[in-house]
Design a protein around this motif. Structure first.
Motif, mmCIF file in Angstrom:
data_model
loop_
_atom_site.group_PDB
_atom_site.id
_atom_site.type_symbol
_atom_site.label_atom_id
_atom_site.label_comp_id
_atom_site.label_asym_id
_atom_site.label_seq_id
_atom_site.Cartn_x
_atom_site.Cartn_y
_atom_site.Cartn_z
ATOM 1 N N ARG A 199 0.820 -1.208 0.000
ATOM 2 C CA ARG A 199 0.000 0.000 0.000
ATOM 3 C C ARG A 199 0.859 1.267 0.000
ATOM 4 O O ARG A 199 0.437 2.313 -0.506
ATOM 5 C CB ARG A 199 -0.928 -0.007 1.222
ATOM 6 N N HIS A 200 2.061 1.171 0.543
ATOM 7 C CA HIS A 200 2.926 2.348 0.634
ATOM 8 C C HIS A 200 4.164 2.228 -0.258
ATOM 9 O O HIS A 200 5.149 2.932 -0.042
ATOM 10 C CB HIS A 200 3.326 2.577 2.091
ATOM 11 N N ASP A 201 4.084 1.352 -1.240
ATOM 12 C CA ASP A 201 5.173 1.217 -2.214
ATOM 13 C C ASP A 201 4.923 2.217 -3.338
ATOM 14 O O ASP A 201 4.216 1.928 -4.300
ATOM 15 C CB ASP A 201 5.218 -0.210 -2.749
ATOM 16 N N THR A 202 5.509 3.391 -3.218
ATOM 17 C CA THR A 202 5.212 4.473 -4.163
ATOM 18 C C THR A 202 5.921 4.312 -5.500
ATOM 19 O O THR A 202 5.807 5.183 -6.364
ATOM 20 C CB THR A 202 5.585 5.837 -3.545
ATOM 21 N N THR A 203 6.638 3.203 -5.678
ATOM 22 C CA THR A 203 7.240 2.937 -6.989
ATOM 23 C C THR A 203 6.239 2.280 -7.938
ATOM 24 O O THR A 203 6.547 2.083 -9.114
ATOM 25 C CB THR A 203 8.469 2.021 -6.856
ATOM 26 N N ASN A 204 5.063 1.933 -7.434
ATOM 27 C CA ASN A 204 4.038 1.287 -8.265
ATOM 28 C C ASN A 204 3.451 2.311 -9.237
ATOM 29 O O ASN A 204 2.752 3.240 -8.818
ATOM 30 C CB ASN A 204 2.940 0.708 -7.373
ATOM 31 N N PRO A 205 3.688 2.161 -10.549
ATOM 32 C CA PRO A 205 3.227 3.177 -11.508
ATOM 33 C C PRO A 205 1.725 3.138 -11.762
ATOM 34 O O PRO A 205 1.182 4.051 -12.391
ATOM 35 C CB PRO A 205 4.006 2.817 -12.779
ATOM 36 N N ARG A 206 1.051 2.113 -11.283
ATOM 37 C CA ARG A 206 -0.379 1.966 -11.562
ATOM 38 C C ARG A 206 -1.256 2.637 -10.512
ATOM 39 O O ARG A 206 -2.476 2.596 -10.614
ATOM 40 C CB ARG A 206 -0.739 0.479 -11.655
ATOM 41 N N ARG A 207 -0.635 3.245 -9.518
ATOM 42 C CA ARG A 207 -1.420 3.855 -8.444
ATOM 43 C C ARG A 207 -1.055 5.315 -8.244
ATOM 44 O O ARG A 207 0.052 5.747 -8.563
ATOM 45 C CB ARG A 207 -1.173 3.108 -7.128
#
Length: 232
Positions: A132-140
């Motif tokens: 939920r806090h992985d800000t490297t996810n480009p889809r969110r």
């Protein structure tokens, strides 16, 4: 922050494998020694996986507690941050409750397995917090609170925890391969004839596990062990 988790697949594979070994252990066979060794292999896997899961829960609980006590997290007040705090507090509470629970007797293999699965499901909640806090996810899209909690996780030792957990996972899988090799080495010619197909597949699986160095691919190979017997 974190690579996509393979734990659910690993847990599914282990659960199916344990079910298979239970069937083996209690199947009619002229070789009581073979059945006993299969049951011992089953019990050993449960205990080793429990050790791994206990380590993961203790370490992840400590990290989440540190994040909850983090100064930046403490001074941030918003509805979203309060919701995230409740999620993390609930995870810590579940770990503490499970730590206080009396574990099933080692002799009760079925209950030990259910106990293992329950603990693994709790650890999946920690992994959900990380995702939920992985800000490297480009889809969110991410809120300021997501970035703040990600910083707090890293500041309080997330990267080191992930390295240590990976080492433990590697050891678990390596030890399991050794257990399978030991099981195969002790098969008598008669037992090998009884389990000829399965034994050969175990030999091939063991060789593949030893040849694979990537942790995630090794977990996939671990799951492949079940594809010899179960379609999923």
């Amino acid at each position: 922050m974190a690579k996509p988790c393979q734990r659910f697949k690993l847990l599914l594979a282990l659960t199916l494998l344990l079910g298979l070994l239970v069937n083996w252990a209690f199947a009619s066979t002229a070789e009581e020694g073979l059945a006993n060794r299969r049951e011992q292999l089953l019990a050993t896997m449960i205990e080793e996986y429990l050790k791994l899961t206990d380590y993961e829960l203790v370490q992840s609980k400590a990290l989440v507690q540190s994040v909850l006590a983090d100064e930046e997290v403490q001074r941030t007040r918003s509805d979203l941050m309060e919701a995230e705090r409740r999620i993390m507090e609930n995870f810590v509470r579940q770990v503490v409750d499970k730590e206080q629970e009396e574990p099933p007797a080692r002799s009760n293999i079925a209950n030990r397995l259910f106990y293992l699965i329950a603990k693994s499901l709790i650890y999946q909640e920690f992994e959900a917090i990380l995702r939920r806090h992985d800000t490297t996810n480009p889809r969110r899209k991410f809120s300021p609170e997501n970035y703040l909690i990600e910083r707090a996780l890293k500041r309080n030792g997330l990267d080191d925890l992930q390295r240590r957990v990976t080492r433990k996972q590697i050891k678990f899988m390596s030890d399991f391969v050794k257990d399978v090799d030991a099981y195969l080495a002790h098969l008598t010619p008669q037992e090998r004839r009884t389990d000829e197909v399965e034994a050969q597949k175990m030999v091939e699986w063991s060789a593949k596990m030893k040849a694979e160095s990537d942790v995630e691919l090794r977990m996939e190979t671990f799951k492949d062990f079940m594809r010899f017997f179960v379609k999923f």
